[in-house]
Design a protein around this motif. Structure first.
Motif, short mmCIF file in Angstrom:
data_model
loop_
_atom_site.label_atom_id
_atom_site.label_comp_id
_atom_site.label_asym_id
_atom_site.label_seq_id
_atom_site.Cartn_x
_atom_site.Cartn_y
_atom_site.Cartn_z
N SER A 258 -2.92 0.15 -4.43
CA SER A 258 -2.71 -0.89 -3.39
C SER A 258 -2.68 -2.26 -4.26
O SER A 258 -3.44 -2.36 -5.09
N PRO B 247 5.00 3.30 -5.51
CA PRO B 247 5.30 4.66 -6.23
C PRO B 247 4.07 5.18 -6.97
O PRO B 247 4.11 6.44 -6.96
N ASP B 248 3.11 4.45 -7.51
CA ASP B 248 2.04 4.92 -8.01
C ASP B 248 0.69 4.81 -7.19
O ASP B 248 -0.16 5.24 -7.61
N GLY B 249 0.95 4.71 -6.03
CA GLY B 249 -0.16 5.00 -5.07
C GLY B 249 -1.41 3.92 -5.13
O GLY B 249 -2.45 3.92 -4.52
N ARG C 251 0.89 -1.23 0.07
CA ARG C 251 -0.15 -0.04 -0.03
C ARG C 251 0.75 1.32 0.08
O ARG C 251 2.06 1.25 0.33
N PRO C 252 0.32 2.26 -0.35
CA PRO C 252 1.01 3.62 -0.26
C PRO C 252 1.31 3.66 1.33
O PRO C 252 0.98 3.24 2.10
N PRO C 253 2.69 4.35 1.57
CA PRO C 253 3.63 4.81 0.71
C PRO C 253 4.46 4.00 -0.17
O PRO C 253 5.60 4.29 -0.81
N SER C 254 4.67 2.81 0.31
CA SER C 254 5.40 1.55 -0.32
C SER C 254 5.51 1.55 -1.67
O SER C 254 6.42 1.30 -2.48
#
Length: 407
Positions: free
Chosen positions: A380, A376-378, A371-374
């Motif tokens: 999940s 880069p494109d947001g 999931r964000p922030p892991s």
């Protein structure tokens, strides 16, 4: 207390961030696993199923009995053993490079490669989808970083056209989020073209576009993180650089991890001998870090020898990944076709990704949840990792659980 008043905590900002994470459904928690879990694991990175292989665990135990529980110091003081040197020789030979240097982690290896090869005045061209360890290496390096569009060799060329000094292009070979492969042949061409002069009178040289020595400008080096390629891609799992015909090239450096396909811990940098010698003298994560524990080195060496003797493991891991992708997409799920062993299945939201992963776990299947922030494109995702030791029955079970758990 000072003057009768309670001082405010200097860490109030941490509590504010924790509340914000909770509201966004992005809280991360540790979940220690037992030694013998009943879960079918498609979350870890044990691509070849070697972490618990008897020969690998025996290699770890033998090394610990012989060399002790720890390396005892940095590699330059007391932390280099004959076992480390043996592992480095066999890694370099297997992957087709002149030399190798082992680090305490793949993260440390990436920091070393980027920071040591990008001095002040240099340009680092970094793919937007690169792993956090490469990103942190770029931040710590003394060169200037330019982030370019994901897997876009033309963007790399344009970035290299702006440079005035040395340059390196940094990329994952297989990206950890979606499991897609970088266009390595095109990236290498872009790096080499950066040293070509368009001035009249510079003649073509067989085997090279034109002589960079004559043009007065060197090409850019290509630094590749092959964490998700080693053991899965290339002839018998020799890695993505081997597959692309770049292994052993004088302008290519590859980093690998020992903690995925080799089922151990640690990392390494592979490349020309003079580059590896430079890292010994310049890489802070090598000079100032305790050496890799002997047990990890022994396990990695045993796994490497197993892979050399059983090259079919690499092909099996890829086949399982393709089967997961084809069967899940046939059921209407959105996934990225895997180029190695990572299968990324998109979820509508972070909350639904968490619920989906939790439902899978409740049904006996462990899957990754990115999931964000892991990411880069947001977006999940459920992140599935194929394993060479996954049976057809386990594959059936995994697919059924994932489909049922989506709701």
């Amino acid at each position: 207390m000072a003057g009768g008043h309670m001082a405010r905590s200097p860490f109030e900002w941490i509590d504010e961030q924790a509340r914000a994470r909770s509201r966004a459904g992005l809280v991360r928690t540790l979940r220690p696993r037992p030694a013998d879990s009943a879960l079918l694991d498609l979350a870890g990175n044990d691509y070849l199923g070697l972490a618990r292989h008897p020969e690998v665990t025996a290699g770890a135990a033998r090394a610990a009995r012989t060399w002790g529980g720890g390396a005892t110091g940095s590699r330059l003081v007391s932390g280099s053993t004959e076992l480390h040197a043996e592992l480095e020789r066999e890694l370099a030979e297997f992957c087709g490079f002149e030399s190798a240097l082992v680090f305490s982690s793949g993260y440390a290896a990436n920091l070393a490669a980027v920071t040591s090869l990008a001095p002040h005045g240099s340009l680092i061209v970094s793919d937007a989808g690169n792993h956090a360890s490469l990103i942190d290496g770029c931040r710590l390096a003394r060169g200037t970083t330019q982030v370019v569009a994901h897997a876009d060799p033309d963007a790399v060329r344009k970035a290299l056209d702006t440079r005035t000094g040395p340059a390196i292009v940094v990329s994952d070979t297989v990206f950890s989020v979606d499991g897609d492969a970088a266009p390595l042949t095109a990236l290498a061409a872009a790096c080499r073209e950066a040293g070509v002069s368009d001035e009249p009178g510079v003649s073509d040289v067989p085997g090279e576009s034109r002589a960079s020595v004559e043009s007065g400008r060197s090409g850019a080096a290509l630094v590749l993180d092959d964490a998700h390629g080693l053991g899965v891609i290339g002839d018998g799992g020799r890695g993505a650089a081997w597959e692309a015909g770049l292994a052993g090239a004088p302008d290519v450096v590859t980093t690998v991890t020992l903690s995925k396909s080799l089922g151990s811990q640690g990392g390494a940098v592979l490349g020309p001998a003079h580059v590896i010698d430079h890292l010994v003298n310049a890489a802070r994560t090598f000079i100032f870090d305790t050496g890799l524990a002997p047990a990890a080195a022994g396990a990695a060496l045993a796994a490497l020898r197993l892979l050399r003797g059983e090259p079919e493991r690499a092909a099996r891991a890829r086949a399982v990944a393709v089967a997961l992708y084809e069967r899940l997409t046939a059921e209407g799920l959105e996934a990225v076709r895997p180029d190695a062993a990572v299968v990324s299945v998109r979820a509508p939201s972070p909350e639904q990704a968490l619920r989906w992963a939790a439902e899978c776990r409740a049904a006996g299947l462990a899957v990754g949840c990115f999931r964000p922030p892991s990411v880069p494109d947001g977006i999940s995702r459920l992140r599935l990792t194929a394993r060479a030791d996954l049976t057809d029955g386990q594959l059936d079970r995994a697919v059924g659980v994932i489909i049922e758990a989506r709701g």
